[in-house]
Each structure stands twice: as structure tokens, then as C-alpha cells.
Motif scaffolding. Structure first.
Motif, PDB file in Angstrom:
ATOM      1  N   LEU A 226       0.762  -1.248  -0.001  1.00  0.00           N
ATOM      2  CA  LEU A 226      -0.239  -0.065  -0.094  1.00  0.00           C
ATOM      3  C   LEU A 226       0.719   1.292  -0.100  1.00  0.00           C
ATOM      4  O   LEU A 226       0.437   2.248  -0.694  1.00  0.00           O
ATOM      5  CB  LEU A 226      -0.920   0.083   1.382  1.00  0.00           C
ATOM      6  CG  LEU A 226      -1.920  -1.078   1.199  1.00  0.00           C
ATOM      7  CD1 LEU A 226      -2.842  -1.048   2.460  1.00  0.00           C
ATOM      8  CD2 LEU A 226      -2.744  -1.192  -0.150  1.00  0.00           C
ATOM      9  N   LEU A 227       1.913   1.068   0.752  1.00  0.00           N
ATOM     10  CA  LEU A 227       2.745   2.478   0.777  1.00  0.00           C
ATOM     11  C   LEU A 227       3.453   2.660  -0.776  1.00  0.00           C
ATOM     12  O   LEU A 227       3.438   3.732  -1.175  1.00  0.00           O
ATOM     13  CB  LEU A 227       4.109   2.033   1.684  1.00  0.00           C
ATOM     14  CG  LEU A 227       5.149   3.079   1.655  1.00  0.00           C
ATOM     15  CD1 LEU A 227       4.663   4.497   1.975  1.00  0.00           C
ATOM     16  CD2 LEU A 227       6.381   2.728   2.353  1.00  0.00           C
ATOM     17  N   ARG A 228       3.753   1.605  -1.640  1.00  0.00           N
ATOM     18  CA  ARG A 228       4.260   1.939  -2.775  1.00  0.00           C
ATOM     19  C   ARG A 228       3.003   2.453  -3.815  1.00  0.00           C
ATOM     20  O   ARG A 228       3.339   3.310  -4.717  1.00  0.00           O
ATOM     21  CB  ARG A 228       4.628   0.592  -3.456  1.00  0.00           C
ATOM     22  CG  ARG A 228       6.040   0.136  -2.746  1.00  0.00           C
ATOM     23  CD  ARG A 228       7.057  -0.891  -3.652  1.00  0.00           C
ATOM     24  NE  ARG A 228       6.154  -2.138  -3.844  1.00  0.00           N
ATOM     25  CZ  ARG A 228       6.024  -3.090  -2.833  1.00  0.00           C
ATOM     26  NH1 ARG A 228       6.822  -3.037  -1.930  1.00  0.00           N
ATOM     27  NH2 ARG A 228       5.396  -4.224  -3.400  1.00  0.00           N
ATOM     28  N   ARG A 229       2.108   2.079  -3.679  1.00  0.00           N
ATOM     29  CA  ARG A 229       0.805   2.370  -4.383  1.00  0.00           C
ATOM     30  C   ARG A 229       0.383   3.870  -4.162  1.00  0.00           C
ATOM     31  O   ARG A 229       0.222   4.637  -4.882  1.00  0.00           O
ATOM     32  CB  ARG A 229      -0.569   1.547  -4.034  1.00  0.00           C
ATOM     33  CG  ARG A 229      -0.300   0.008  -4.497  1.00  0.00           C
ATOM     34  CD  ARG A 229      -0.140  -0.094  -6.005  1.00  0.00           C
ATOM     35  NE  ARG A 229       1.225   0.179  -6.480  1.00  0.00           N
ATOM     36  CZ  ARG A 229       2.313  -0.487  -6.256  1.00  0.00           C
ATOM     37  NH1 ARG A 229       2.040  -1.853  -5.908  1.00  0.00           N
ATOM     38  NH2 ARG A 229       3.538  -0.276  -6.777  1.00  0.00           N
ATOM     39  N   VAL A 230       0.400   4.270  -2.759  1.00  0.00           N
ATOM     40  CA  VAL A 230       0.374   5.645  -2.094  1.00  0.00           C
ATOM     41  C   VAL A 230       1.313   6.333  -2.797  1.00  0.00           C
ATOM     42  O   VAL A 230       1.253   7.496  -3.253  1.00  0.00           O
ATOM     43  CB  VAL A 230       0.429   5.888  -0.719  1.00  0.00           C
ATOM     44  CG1 VAL A 230       0.241   7.215  -0.319  1.00  0.00           C
ATOM     45  CG2 VAL A 230      -1.097   5.086  -0.478  1.00  0.00           C
ATOM     46  N   GLN A 231       2.650   6.147  -2.992  1.00  0.00           N
ATOM     47  CA  GLN A 231       3.768   6.893  -3.546  1.00  0.00           C
ATOM     48  C   GLN A 231       3.458   6.973  -5.226  1.00  0.00           C
ATOM     49  O   GLN A 231       3.656   8.052  -5.435  1.00  0.00           O
ATOM     50  CB  GLN A 231       5.034   5.978  -3.358  1.00  0.00           C
ATOM     51  CG  GLN A 231       6.183   6.818  -3.743  1.00  0.00           C
ATOM     52  CD  GLN A 231       7.464   6.142  -3.759  1.00  0.00           C
ATOM     53  OE1 GLN A 231       7.572   4.607  -3.716  1.00  0.00           O
ATOM     54  NE2 GLN A 231       8.583   6.730  -3.555  1.00  0.00           N
ATOM     55  N   ASP A 232       2.848   6.083  -5.622  1.00  0.00           N
ATOM     56  CA  ASP A 232       2.650   5.978  -7.050  1.00  0.00           C
ATOM     57  C   ASP A 232       1.514   7.003  -7.422  1.00  0.00           C
ATOM     58  O   ASP A 232       1.459   7.882  -8.224  1.00  0.00           O
ATOM     59  CB  ASP A 232       1.908   4.660  -7.509  1.00  0.00           C
ATOM     60  CG  ASP A 232       3.052   3.479  -7.721  1.00  0.00           C
ATOM     61  OD1 ASP A 232       4.262   4.001  -7.612  1.00  0.00           O
ATOM     62  OD2 ASP A 232       2.807   2.524  -7.915  1.00  0.00           O
ATOM     63  N   TRP A 233       0.380   7.241  -6.524  1.00  0.00           N
ATOM     64  CA  TRP A 233      -0.529   8.023  -6.672  1.00  0.00           C
ATOM     65  C   TRP A 233      -0.039   9.358  -6.277  1.00  0.00           C
ATOM     66  O   TRP A 233      -0.210  10.565  -7.249  1.00  0.00           O
ATOM     67  CB  TRP A 233      -1.729   8.109  -5.511  1.00  0.00           C
ATOM     68  CG  TRP A 233      -2.900   8.549  -5.942  1.00  0.00           C
ATOM     69  CD1 TRP A 233      -3.999   8.237  -6.519  1.00  0.00           C
ATOM     70  CD2 TRP A 233      -3.040   9.939  -5.260  1.00  0.00           C
ATOM     71  NE1 TRP A 233      -4.872   9.268  -6.533  1.00  0.00           N
ATOM     72  CE2 TRP A 233      -4.215  10.554  -5.837  1.00  0.00           C
ATOM     73  CE3 TRP A 233      -2.504  10.887  -4.616  1.00  0.00           C
ATOM     74  CZ2 TRP A 233      -4.715  11.566  -5.582  1.00  0.00           C
ATOM     75  CZ3 TRP A 233      -2.963  12.138  -4.395  1.00  0.00           C
ATOM     76  CH2 TRP A 233      -4.051  12.605  -4.816  1.00  0.00           C
ATOM     77  N   ALA A 234       1.084   9.477  -5.376  1.00  0.00           N
ATOM     78  CA  ALA A 234       1.322  11.034  -5.014  1.00  0.00           C
ATOM     79  C   ALA A 234       2.323  11.463  -6.205  1.00  0.00           C
ATOM     80  O   ALA A 234       2.302  12.526  -6.464  1.00  0.00           O
ATOM     81  CB  ALA A 234       2.207  11.090  -3.696  1.00  0.00           C
ATOM     82  N   GLN A 235       2.841  10.580  -6.884  1.00  0.00           N
ATOM     83  CA  GLN A 235       3.972  10.876  -7.954  1.00  0.00           C
ATOM     84  C   GLN A 235       3.070  11.426  -9.195  1.00  0.00           C
ATOM     85  O   GLN A 235       3.498  12.352 -10.018  1.00  0.00           O
ATOM     86  CB  GLN A 235       4.947   9.921  -8.244  1.00  0.00           C
ATOM     87  CG  GLN A 235       5.763  10.083  -9.465  1.00  0.00           C
ATOM     88  CD  GLN A 235       6.762   8.810  -9.774  1.00  0.00           C
ATOM     89  OE1 GLN A 235       6.863   7.988  -8.868  1.00  0.00           O
ATOM     90  NE2 GLN A 235       7.458   8.984 -10.780  1.00  0.00           N
ATOM     91  N   VAL A 236       2.181  10.613  -9.339  1.00  0.00           N
ATOM     92  CA  VAL A 236       1.201  10.781 -10.603  1.00  0.00           C
ATOM     93  C   VAL A 236       0.150  11.843 -10.362  1.00  0.00           C
ATOM     94  O   VAL A 236       0.079  12.691 -11.445  1.00  0.00           O
ATOM     95  CB  VAL A 236       0.516   9.563 -11.237  1.00  0.00           C
ATOM     96  CG1 VAL A 236      -0.178   9.828 -12.577  1.00  0.00           C
ATOM     97  CG2 VAL A 236       1.802   8.463 -11.545  1.00  0.00           C
ATOM     98  N   LYS A 237      -0.509  11.510  -9.283  1.00  0.00           N
ATOM     99  CA  LYS A 237      -1.824  12.710  -9.271  1.00  0.00           C
ATOM    100  C   LYS A 237      -1.616  13.668  -8.483  1.00  0.00           C
ATOM    101  O   LYS A 237      -2.290  14.836  -8.319  1.00  0.00           O
ATOM    102  CB  LYS A 237      -2.892  11.487  -8.782  1.00  0.00           C
ATOM    103  CG  LYS A 237      -3.373  10.740  -9.784  1.00  0.00           C
ATOM    104  CD  LYS A 237      -4.337  11.057 -10.952  1.00  0.00           C
ATOM    105  CE  LYS A 237      -4.922  10.121 -11.795  1.00  0.00           C
ATOM    106  NZ  LYS A 237      -5.824  10.422 -12.504  1.00  0.00           N
TER     107      LYS A 237
END
Length: 341
Positions: A226-237
Motif C-alpha cells: 500500500l505504501l508503494r501504491r500511495v507513492q505512485d498516486w502522489a507521484q502521478v496525481k
């Protein structure tokens, strides 16, 4: 498989394994949670090192994702041995196990994941290897076959299992130390998330770490994912910062709700409540209604739902509890055969 797939997939798998490995602690003192197992294992390792011996064989049991593989890596690092990884399903013949054992060096750690799924014939060979550090290799066939003993250097077996009850007693008794890993609490998971965010170079706030931890079902593996997915969202969105709003938005996108339930969990609960009036309903019928295999429902969704009190297992099937109706925002039927009435 096409040539292009052969070129792309190994790199993708390697990068994913590298990301997982980067988040694993390398020393026992850096391992968060499991205080009882950590203290006991520390004593076992320190005593073995002080005596100049290899540690006793170690059996680690518990649900998936709690750190059994990580602990095996830590054991190898603490004693200075090489780690060899395999799994029970991969060893189906004595020859498979003999090939692995014959390549070990003194002080090596042999990690066998899902050790309860070892083939019975391979188990018999493993007994002898664990006790006497030798294997008997059969040469020839028929009446002329000869058994040749092959000595092995001292090594340590670290077995991991999610189904300790399926281990044969002779195999279980050959482990000098047995540790059972428990689910983590939210504070421990938040600590893990904060540490791993630093390793990933992510700008994570404490509120976001607490939010991720509360939705991770007591499991570090899920927390890291989940940490990596939140990092993905913060980077893209987002703006690159992993704050509370980013964490909530990302977890909503990936369909993980406030109690850690994902799409399959909610589909199971909605099927029990909406299609079957709260149950009880049989496992096979429930699996068909959500479009999954019975094994998937039973092994992936059901353990957490039962542990958190959303489902109960009865002789007649699975039934919803009052918590399920409340979580789904639904009113239970007035006349219901579920256990909460």
C-alpha cells in the motif's frame, strides 16, 4: 512465449524482487514487531555463534506476509552464512532435495517455504539430513542398487509454514526452535511504513503512515504494498508528498476501505447479505456468486473476515454478523437466520 516477453518479463520480476528486498531489515535489532520470537531467536543465534556451531534448525509458522522469509534472511546475515531459498512444492522427488543439499556449504541456511507441502519421499531424506548431516544416494536399479552415504557440512534448515497443523510430527520434532508469528498492531505497522518510506525516498507524513497501517490487515507485506501504491498516486496525481489526503485518495483508487477490506472482501460480504439474506450459505455457492474459486475465497478473503468478526463459519455455511450489515450500511432483515439475531 514470445521473444519480446522473454526479454521484458525477467527484468520486471527482478525489479519487483529488488524493491521487496530493499525494504527488508538485515539485522534482528531492526526487525519491528514479534517481540517474543525476536528475543527467543536472538538467544538461539547468539548462543550458537558463541559456541562456534551452526544454529539449531528453525521452524517459523504463521499467516502469510508476517516476515518468515525476512527472518530467514536475517538469520543468514547474523551467522554469516549464505542463504539458499526453495519451497515445498518445488521439491517433489528425493533427487530434487539431494541436488539442493549437495550444494550447501558449512554454515549455510536452507530456507524451505511452505515446508508442509514437501513430498513424503523428500521428507524422509530431509530427516536424515537434518539429524546426521548426510543423505543416502541410490546408485543403480533393481537388485543391484547400492546406497552410498553422502556426508553434508553442518547447515541450518529454516522452515516456514502457514499450516503448522499439517506438518508431520517427525518433521516438526527435528526443529530445535519453533516460533509462531502473530499479526501486527497498527503502531508497529506505522513504524514499518515510516522506515520503509525513508528507504524509498518518499516524503511521508505520520498521519499518512497511520492511515496506511490501519488498512493493512495487520500484515507488513500489505503495508509495504500500500505504501508503494500511495507513492505512485502522489507521484502521478499529487504533488509528490505522501500526506493524509494523498493516502486516502490512493487507497480509494485501489479499493481498500477504512477496515482494510478490498474488492473481493466486499463482494463476499455483499453476496452473503444481499443474495443470501445474511446466510448461512455454503462455500461453493458463495464462491460461484462472486466469480472466484472456493479455494480463493477460503484462503484469501475468509481468514481476515472471520478474524475481524465480519463472518462466522457454521456447520450450515458462512453467515454475516451485525458488524457486516453495519459496515455495508445496510439494515438486516427482520426475519433472519443469521447468528447475530
Amino acid at each position: 512465449m514470445s521473444e519480446s516477453s522473454d526479454l521484458v518479463m525477467p527484468d520486471a520480476a527482478d525489479s519487483e524482487r529488488a524493491a521487496e528486498a530493499a525494504l527488508r531489515p538485515r539485522h534482528l535489532e531492526d526487525f519491528v514487531g514479534q517481540p517474543v520470537v525476536r528475543e527467543q531467536l536472538s538467544l538461539v543465534l547468539e548462543a550458537a555463534i558463541s559456541r562456534g556451531n551452526v544454529p539449531d534448525h528453525v521452524l517459523l509458522s504463521g499467516p502469510p506476509g508476517l516476515g518468515k522469509t525476512t527472518l530467514s534472511m536475517i538469520i543468514a546475515n547474523e551467522v554469516g552464512g549464505s542463504l539458499r531459498l526453495t519451497s515445498g512444492p518445488a521439491i517433489q522427488k528425493p533427487g530434487d532435495l539431494a541436488a539442493v543439499l549437495s550444494s550447501l556449504q558449512e554454515g549455510d541456511i536452507l530456507f524451505i517455504d511452505e515446508i508442509h507441502r514437501l513430498a513424503r519421499t523428500a521428507e524422509e531424506m530431509l530427516y536424515l539430513a537434518m539429524e546426521d548431516f548426510r543423505v543416502d544416494v541410490m546408485v543403480g536399479k533393481g537388485p543391484g542398487a547400492t546406497s552410498i552415504p553422502l556426508p553434508l557440512p553442518p547447515f541450518t534448515v529454516v522452515g516456514a509454514t502457514t499450516r503448522a497443523g499439517l506438518l508431520p510430527a517427525p518433521l516438526r520434532d527435528r526443529f530445535g526452535f519453533t516460533g509462531h508469528l502473530e499479526y501486527y498492531d497498527d503502531d508497529e505497522l506505522a513504524t514499518i511504513v515510516v522506515r520503509n518510506a525513508v528507504k524509498l525516498g518518499a516524503d511521508l507524513t505520520q498521519d499518512a503512515a497511520n492511515e496506511i497501517a490501519s488498512r493493512s490487515r495487520g500484515t507488513p507485506r500489505i503495508a509495504n504494498r500500500l505504501l508503494r501504491r500511495v507513492q505512485d498516486w502522489a507521484q502521478v496525481k499529487g504533488n509528490g508528498k505522501l500526506d493524509l489526503s494523498a493516502a486516502r485518495a490512493a487507497l480509494d483508487v485501489f479499493e481498500v476501505d477504512q477496515r482494510g477490506l478490498d474488492r473481493l472482501d466486499r463482494a463476499v460480504l455483499e453476496a452473503v447479505c444481499v443474495r443470501f439474506g445474511g446466510g448461512p450459505v455454503g462455500l461453493t455457492t458463495l464462491a460461484v456468486s462472486v466469480g472466484e474459486e472456493p479455494e480463493t475465497v477460503e484462503s484469501v478473503a475468509e481468514p481476515y473476515l472471520v478474524r475481524e468478526g465480519f463472518l462466522v463459519r457454521t456447520p450450515r455455511g458462512r453467515a454475516a454478523t451485525a458488524l457486516t450489515w453495519q459496515h455495508l450500511g445496510m439494515a438486516p432483515p427482520e426475519q433472519s437466520d443469521t447468528l447475530f439475531t
